[in-house]
Design an enzyme around this catalytic site. Structure first.
Site, PDB file in Angstrom:
ATOM      1  N   HIS B 121       0.882  -1.170   0.000  1.00 16.59           N
ATOM      2  CA  HIS B 121       0.000   0.000   0.000  1.00 16.59           C
ATOM      3  C   HIS B 121       0.922   1.223   0.000  1.00 16.59           C
ATOM      4  CE1 HIS B 121      -2.851   2.896   1.761  1.00 16.59           C
ATOM      5  NE2 HIS B 121      -3.815   2.047   1.504  1.00 16.59           N
ATOM      6  N   ASP B 198       3.151  -4.699   8.047  1.00 14.79           N
ATOM      7  CA  ASP B 198       1.899  -3.954   7.988  1.00 14.79           C
ATOM      8  C   ASP B 198       0.763  -4.973   8.098  1.00 14.79           C
ATOM      9  OD1 ASP B 198      -0.466  -2.848   7.110  1.00 14.79           O
ATOM     10  OD2 ASP B 198       0.356  -1.957   5.289  1.00 14.79           O
ATOM     11  N   GLN B 201      -4.368  -5.372   6.763  1.00 15.16           N
ATOM     12  CA  GLN B 201      -5.313  -6.273   6.096  1.00 15.16           C
ATOM     13  C   GLN B 201      -5.417  -7.615   6.811  1.00 15.16           C
ATOM     14  OE1 GLN B 201      -7.454  -5.702   3.647  1.00 15.16           O
ATOM     15  NE2 GLN B 201      -6.794  -3.584   3.716  1.00 15.16           N
ATOM     16  N   LYS B 224     -10.203  -1.786  10.694  1.00 17.41           N
ATOM     17  CA  LYS B 224     -10.220  -2.955   9.807  1.00 17.41           C
ATOM     18  C   LYS B 224     -10.786  -4.163  10.538  1.00 17.41           C
ATOM     19  CE  LYS B 224      -7.604  -0.972   6.505  1.00 17.41           C
ATOM     20  NZ  LYS B 224      -8.142  -0.526   5.221  1.00 17.41           N
ATOM     21  N   CYS B 362      -4.745   2.332  -3.708  1.00 18.42           N
ATOM     22  CA  CYS B 362      -3.530   2.893  -3.107  1.00 18.42           C
ATOM     23  C   CYS B 362      -2.354   1.942  -3.281  1.00 18.42           C
ATOM     24  CB  CYS B 362      -3.724   3.229  -1.630  1.00 18.42           C
ATOM     25  SG  CYS B 362      -4.949   4.491  -1.359  1.00 18.42           S
TER      26      CYS B 362
END
Lengths: 140, 404
Positions: B121, B198, B201, B224, B362
């Site tokens: 991202h 990261d 997700q 999320k 993104c």
């Protein structure tokens, strides 16, 4: 015809449609019609990068009227471009500067002109106005 | 097994209509919906114990502080961090990444190397590019295959004694690929590099165990995983958090202040300058509790069922191509239909009540890899149903017929 008269005609035409499906089908038909811009003008200089769809706009002055041609890679965006071109192209710079785009709300396509939609149309209208201002300055 | 019908009742928003049609929310990778239990926590906070934390001797302040610190422990346990003070509240994943990028500025020399994956991202690319500009460090990229899998062979060739930091997503937002982060972490550690993962997700689908992973930094966003927007956490190993300088100066992050010299507070306060999103942090804790009551394994199993069901249905559509066909992926399907721009599909699906994401997500480098302007992305959560997928597929076929 003045910009206002053309816009009123467009609003009239759209009032014949019963629902969004018919409006969208009409937009898609407009979008599928012939290219609205000469290939040689589909340059990076004329490109407005929306996040979602790309829009190309080219302007020229012909007998003191601004002639716009434009295109997009998305069909619905292109359909709306066709309507905007119909309303603004071939008009005097001063009239373009003063015109508004409220008729897009009236024909039920408001969401496509939302600044958050990032499809390049809001920037396109800004660009149309900028061209008109530039040509107006030139004519003065 | 989970009872979807009763779980859906926890999400009042799923009952609403959009453009006259029942809402089918398939944009869960962008943000998940918020259950009543989390909203109730937010209301309870403002109705009953709204106060600033870590300061007041009065009862409300004490109650707010207790709940905030309890949320920190809930999140610590969820990610199996060794200590609560390794959990730093942030405004979200982007904030967490920027904190670490900023912290590494004083640790890097010109010529040092950073490694990023090809499927990040923008928020896990741009802060590092800015860091490279400031320090003279060099950014290298792990390439990916047509299926959307990172090449571990290529990664091996990028790693060397100059590598300082590797950053990669646990799961790709654009493709749904589950990346082999344990391998990535171990290989990085073998050359002495730190790793930031990261987890934005991954957090709604997979319970990351930061100690088992031995990851140095793991960042997530509450929204999320059924929590509110504007809050997240940065997990950092104690030794790293001690080594890095504070990100922002202000109240809360100090031990003592004079005009001659200020000393910083210990962890986690060193990284939490100013009044935080107290309510958001507490609500994040409530969201983690909510998800754990359902069970992450149950969620993952059901979502996998939805993914397979939707994938099969979508592939029946002529001209439809799915981007991201990795062997291991979560319930994200990025696709295009030949000859149709994703924006057009999204606009018509919206009219039919179906919320999907369209565009480059993104992740422009991923779109550039496939030479496409963007995709349509449908992403499923545990509250979605097979019936909703049927309606979505029918709407998609209708859109296709209109547009082609």
């Amino acid at each position: 015809m003045t910009i206002k008269e053309i816009q009123e005609n467009i609003v009239d035409e759209f009032s014949m449609f019963d629902d969004w499906m018919q409006r969208y089908e009409y937009m898609i038909e407009l979008g599928k019609s012939l290219p609205l811009i000469d290939e040689q003008y589909k340059t990076d200089d004329n490109l407005i990068k929306g996040c979602q769809s790309k829009v190309w706009v080219h302007a020229g002055l012909d007998n003191d009227k601004v002639v716009f041609t434009a295109d997009s890679d998305a069909i619905i965006t292109k359909g709306i471009i066709a309507i905007l071109i119909r309303a603004f192209s071939g008009q005097a710079p001063k009239d373009i500067i003063e015109a508004d785009t409220g008729f897009i709300d009236e024909i039920g396509l408001k969401e496509h002109l939302s600044p958050t939609r990032a499809n390049g149309l809001v920037s396109m209208i800004k660009q149309i106005k900028m061209y008109a201002i530039a040509y107006q300055t030139q004519l003065n | 097994m989970i009872d979807i019908k009763s779980l859906r009742e926890d999400f009042p928003i799923l009952q609403r209509k959009v453009n006259g049609q029942p809402l089918i929310y398939l944009d869960n990778a962008a943000t998940s919906q918020t259950p009543k239990q989390v909203v109730d926590t937010i209301v309870d906070y403002y109705y009953n114990y709204n106060a600033n934390i870590h300061r007041g001797v009065h009862t409300l302040s004490q109650e707010a502080t207790d709940k905030y610190e309890q949320a920190r422990r809930t999140i610590q346990e969820h990610f199996n961090a060794a200590h609560p003070y390794e959990i730093i509240f942030t405004s979200g994943t982007t904030h967490g990444i920027n904190m670490i990028a900023s912290g590494f500025e004083s640790l890097l020399q010109p010529g040092d190397e950073l490694i990023v994956s090809a499927m990040e991202h923008h928020s896990n690319i741009v802060p590092w590019q800015m860091l490279c500009e400031r320090t003279g460090a060099i950014l290298k990229v792990i390439p990916m295959s047509e299926e959307g899998e990172l090449s571990m062979e290529a990664y091996d060739t990028l790693l060397n004694e100059k590598t300082r930091l590797v950053f990669c997503n646990h799961i790709s937002n654009a493709l749904g690929t589950i990346n082999p982060i344990k391998t990535i972490i171990d290989k990085a550690h073998a050359v002495g590099a730190a790793v930031l993962i990261d987890g934005a997700q991954a957090c709604p689908h997979i319970k990351a165990d930061v100690q088992a992973l031995d990851v140095d930094f793991y960042v997530v966003s509450a929204h999320k995983m059924c929590g509110p927007t504007g809050v997240g956490v940065l997990y950092g190993k104690e030794e790293w958090l001690e080594k890095l300088p504070p990100y922002q100066g202000g109240g809360e992050m100090i031990a003592e202040v004079s005009f001659e010299k200020t000393t910083y507070a210990g962890l986690p306060h060193k990284f939490e300058a100013g009044t935080p999103d107290i309510c958001g942090g507490i609500a994040f804790g409530a969201a983690v509790d909510y998800i754990n009551r359902i069970g992450m394994e149950n969620i993952a199993a059901y979502e996998h069922e939805l993914l397979e069901y939707a994938t099969d249905k979508l592939l029946e559509i002529d001209g439809l191509r799915i981007y991201g066909t990795a062997g291991k992926k979560t319930s994200v399907i990025s696709f295009n239909i030949e000859g149709i721009h994703p924006y057009d599909i999204g606009a018509i699906l919206d009219k039919l009540g179906v919320a999907v994401r369209t565009g480059h997500h993104c992740a422009q480098p991923v779109m550039e890899f496939y030479k496409i302007p963007g995709t349509v992305r449908a992403s499923f959560a545990f509250y979605n149903t097979k019936e909703e997928i049927d309606t979505f597929v029918a709407a998609l076929i209708r859109a296709k017929n209109m547009l082609l």
